[in-house]
Design an enzyme around this catalytic site. Sequence first.
Site, short mmCIF file in Angstrom:
data_model
loop_
_atom_site.label_atom_id
_atom_site.label_comp_id
_atom_site.label_asym_id
_atom_site.label_seq_id
_atom_site.Cartn_x
_atom_site.Cartn_y
_atom_site.Cartn_z
N THR A 7 15.74 6.12 21.79
CA THR A 7 16.81 4.87 22.10
C THR A 7 17.52 5.41 23.43
O THR A 7 17.70 6.76 23.91
CB THR A 7 17.57 5.03 21.52
OG1 THR A 7 18.38 3.62 21.59
CG2 THR A 7 18.03 5.09 21.03
N TYR A 52 23.66 6.61 14.63
CA TYR A 52 22.18 6.48 15.48
C TYR A 52 21.67 7.03 16.26
O TYR A 52 20.46 7.40 16.15
CB TYR A 52 22.55 5.03 15.44
CG TYR A 52 20.96 4.37 16.33
CD1 TYR A 52 20.04 4.09 15.14
CD2 TYR A 52 20.76 3.92 17.45
CE1 TYR A 52 18.88 3.30 16.08
CE2 TYR A 52 20.05 3.40 18.50
CZ TYR A 52 19.06 3.00 17.42
OH TYR A 52 18.32 2.47 17.86
N1 NAD Z 1 15.91 -3.30 19.78
C1 NAD Z 1 16.85 -2.65 20.66
O1 NAD Z 1 17.19 -3.32 22.04
C2 NAD Z 1 15.87 -1.10 20.43
C3 NAD Z 1 16.40 0.06 21.28
C4 NAD Z 1 15.89 1.03 21.39
C5 NAD Z 1 15.19 1.35 20.70
N2 NAD Z 1 15.06 1.18 19.38
C6 NAD Z 1 13.81 1.22 18.41
O2 NAD Z 1 13.46 0.61 18.58
C7 NAD Z 1 12.37 0.21 16.70
C8 NAD Z 1 12.25 -0.93 16.41
O3 NAD Z 1 13.60 -1.72 16.66
P1 NAD Z 1 13.33 -3.87 16.05
O4 NAD Z 1 14.76 -3.86 16.93
O5 NAD Z 1 12.02 -4.15 16.68
O6 NAD Z 1 14.27 -3.17 14.69
P2 NAD Z 1 13.17 -4.09 13.77
O7 NAD Z 1 14.76 -3.96 12.21
O8 NAD Z 1 13.26 -5.25 14.17
O9 NAD Z 1 12.31 -3.61 13.15
C9 NAD Z 1 11.71 -1.78 12.53
C10 NAD Z 1 11.23 -2.56 11.36
O10 NAD Z 1 11.42 -1.14 10.27
C11 NAD Z 1 10.95 -1.33 8.99
N3 NAD Z 1 11.68 0.19 8.65
C12 NAD Z 1 12.60 0.03 8.42
N4 NAD Z 1 13.04 1.19 7.66
C13 NAD Z 1 11.67 1.31 7.35
C14 NAD Z 1 10.75 2.58 6.00
N5 NAD Z 1 11.79 2.97 5.62
N6 NAD Z 1 9.77 2.52 5.74
C15 NAD Z 1 9.27 1.22 6.05
N7 NAD Z 1 9.45 0.05 7.05
C16 NAD Z 1 10.95 0.36 7.33
C17 NAD Z 1 12.23 -2.47 9.28
O11 NAD Z 1 11.57 -3.81 7.75
C18 NAD Z 1 11.05 -3.43 10.44
O12 NAD Z 1 10.66 -4.40 9.82
C19 NAD Z 1 13.79 1.10 15.97
O13 NAD Z 1 12.67 2.40 16.01
C20 NAD Z 1 14.89 1.27 17.12
O14 NAD Z 1 15.57 2.38 16.92
C21 NAD Z 1 14.77 -0.57 19.71
O1 UPG Z 2 28.35 -10.34 19.98
C1 UPG Z 2 28.04 -9.39 21.74
C2 UPG Z 2 27.11 -8.91 20.93
C3 UPG Z 2 26.71 -7.61 21.92
N1 UPG Z 2 28.09 -7.83 23.21
C4 UPG Z 2 27.94 -6.56 24.48
O2 UPG Z 2 26.85 -6.99 24.69
C5 UPG Z 2 25.94 -6.01 25.00
C6 UPG Z 2 25.02 -5.34 24.23
O3 UPG Z 2 25.23 -5.55 23.06
P1 UPG Z 2 23.46 -5.33 22.16
O4 UPG Z 2 23.53 -6.51 22.04
O5 UPG Z 2 24.73 -4.97 20.60
O6 UPG Z 2 23.05 -4.05 22.45
P2 UPG Z 2 23.64 -2.34 22.86
O7 UPG Z 2 25.43 -2.20 22.30
O8 UPG Z 2 23.85 -2.19 23.97
O9 UPG Z 2 22.49 -1.55 21.83
C7 UPG Z 2 20.94 -1.93 22.13
O10 UPG Z 2 20.65 -1.49 22.96
C8 UPG Z 2 20.25 0.20 23.01
C9 UPG Z 2 20.58 0.37 24.29
O11 UPG Z 2 20.63 0.21 25.45
C10 UPG Z 2 19.47 0.47 21.45
O12 UPG Z 2 20.52 1.57 21.32
C11 UPG Z 2 19.60 0.33 20.17
O13 UPG Z 2 19.86 -0.15 19.27
C12 UPG Z 2 20.19 -1.29 20.67
O14 UPG Z 2 20.30 -2.43 19.36
C13 UPG Z 2 26.99 -4.57 24.86
O15 UPG Z 2 28.06 -4.43 26.09
C14 UPG Z 2 27.81 -4.97 23.31
O16 UPG Z 2 29.48 -4.69 24.37
C15 UPG Z 2 28.82 -8.82 23.01
O17 UPG Z 2 29.94 -8.56 24.54
N2 UPG Z 2 29.29 -8.92 22.55
#
Ligand code: NAD
Ligand code: UPG
Length: 328
Positions: free
Chosen positions: A119, A143
């Site tokens: 991330t 995290y």
């Molecule tokens: N969503 C984002 O913007 C974002 C940004 C950067 C990194 N990531 C990373 O990408 C990955 C996927 O994110 P996402 O948004 O799809 O999240 P998500 O929560 O939708 O998916 C994660 C999945 O992992 C499963 N899980 C969690 N802990 C587990 C465990 N111990 N054993 C088995 N399954 C488990 C959950 O049930 C879920 O289905 C994560 O590792 C997250 O840290 C996400």
């Molecule tokens: O109700 C809300 C929710 C979010 N934000 C803002 O919107 C931006 C994006 O926020 P959010 O969608 O919560 O994502 P992030 O906190 O930037 O984090 C995401 O993106 C990161 C990478 O940039 C990953 O590490 C995280 O897992 C993923 O959740 C940020 O500036 C927040 O402050 C608001 O102003 N109001």
Amino acid sequence: MTRPTILVTGGAGFIGSHACKALARAGYQPVVYDDLSNGLVEAVRWGPLVVGGLADPARLAALFDQYRPVAVLHFAAFIEAGLSVREPARFYQNNVAGTLSLLQAMAQAGCDRIVFSSTAAVYGDPLQTPIREDHVLQPVNPYGRSKLMVENILADQAAAKGLRVAVLRYFNASGADPEGELGENHQPETHLIPLVLQAALGHRPEIAIFGSDYDTPDGTCIRDYVHVADLADAHVLALRRLLADGDNLTANLGTGTGFSVAQVVAAVEQVTGLPVPVRRSDRRPGDPAILVADKGRAWTDLGWQPRFPDITDHIRHAAAWMRHRQAD
Ligand SMILES: NC(=O)c1ccc[n+]([C@@H]2O[C@H](COP(=O)([O-])OP(=O)(O)OC[C@H]3O[C@@H](n4cnc5c(N)ncnc54)[C@H](O)[C@@H]3O)[C@@H](O)[C@H]2O)c1
Ligand SMILES: O=c1ccn([C@@H]2O[C@H](COP(=O)(O)OP(=O)(O)O[C@H]3O[C@H](CO)[C@@H](O)[C@H](O)[C@H]3O)[C@@H](O)[C@H]2O)c(=O)[nH]1
């Protein structure tokens, strides 16, 4: 010809489910391992689902024995930075200890290729932007630190044991499957674009903008929103590289373009034609002002080119998914 099997941990979640679709389309057989703590059975549509947790060595061993995956895409983790500040031990247990358990099962089964979901949170408050992969790594919450710990563990295992690793540092994942088969289903939802859409569609009264006094042109935070289908494509490219014995890699996945919170709200109003009720509120602790990727390495080393760089596509796809779920 049999399709190579790929183990997808967290494949019932948002990004992992889209990756399964991309894997199947590229000729691989995904097998999902997920404890459903934050994922949905309905999102697992391109291969079998084994319900289980990373901390269950017996179930993992049985899974490797039965399916003999040639590589692992490791998405399973807890993902909410804010929650990690309140519950750090749970995050380290799940994200770090869980990964160690997975690595042990891989080693026992002779599976030595892994693509890891890291991330932008590993960078902390950036000193330069766009952020390059060689930027100093100073995460500001548990995290981000849990993800950096795993990056270090993987690097050490690579050096000691020859583990083949691709670390992909995603910026802000958004959008939904362009064909409408999958989307974001987080409970509770904390991500900006779905929350703004919910406010536009009347599912919530308003959206709170966290901070209007940042050092940015309109005072609100800037983020690099990367389409989930593009993330999925990058995983297929990273997997191919590892299977072809390419070098280990750490790469950002972002578009290189930032959008402010206020710009996202305006884009949602434009795409939906609906007004978004907004409330200005305090900054959310731990939010850097600007997070934008230097995208160069994924472009050059993976040959990755996002198909959906335009944020209005992310909003259109996410809105279509939201309406589809509402209709169900
Ligand atoms: N969503 C984002 O913007 C974002 C940004 C950067 C990194 N990531 C990373 O990408 C990955 C996927 O994110 P996402 O948004 O799809 O999240 P998500 O929560 O939708 O998916 C994660 C999945 O992992 C499963 N899980 C969690 N802990 C587990 C465990 N111990 N054993 C088995 N399954 C488990 C959950 O049930 C879920 O289905 C994560 O590792 C997250 O840290 C996400
Ligand atoms: O109700 C809300 C929710 C979010 N934000 C803002 O919107 C931006 C994006 O926020 P959010 O969608 O919560 O994502 P992030 O906190 O930037 O984090 C995401 O993106 C990161 C990478 O940039 C990953 O590490 C995280 O897992 C993923 O959740 C940020 O500036 C927040 O402050 C608001 O102003 N109001």
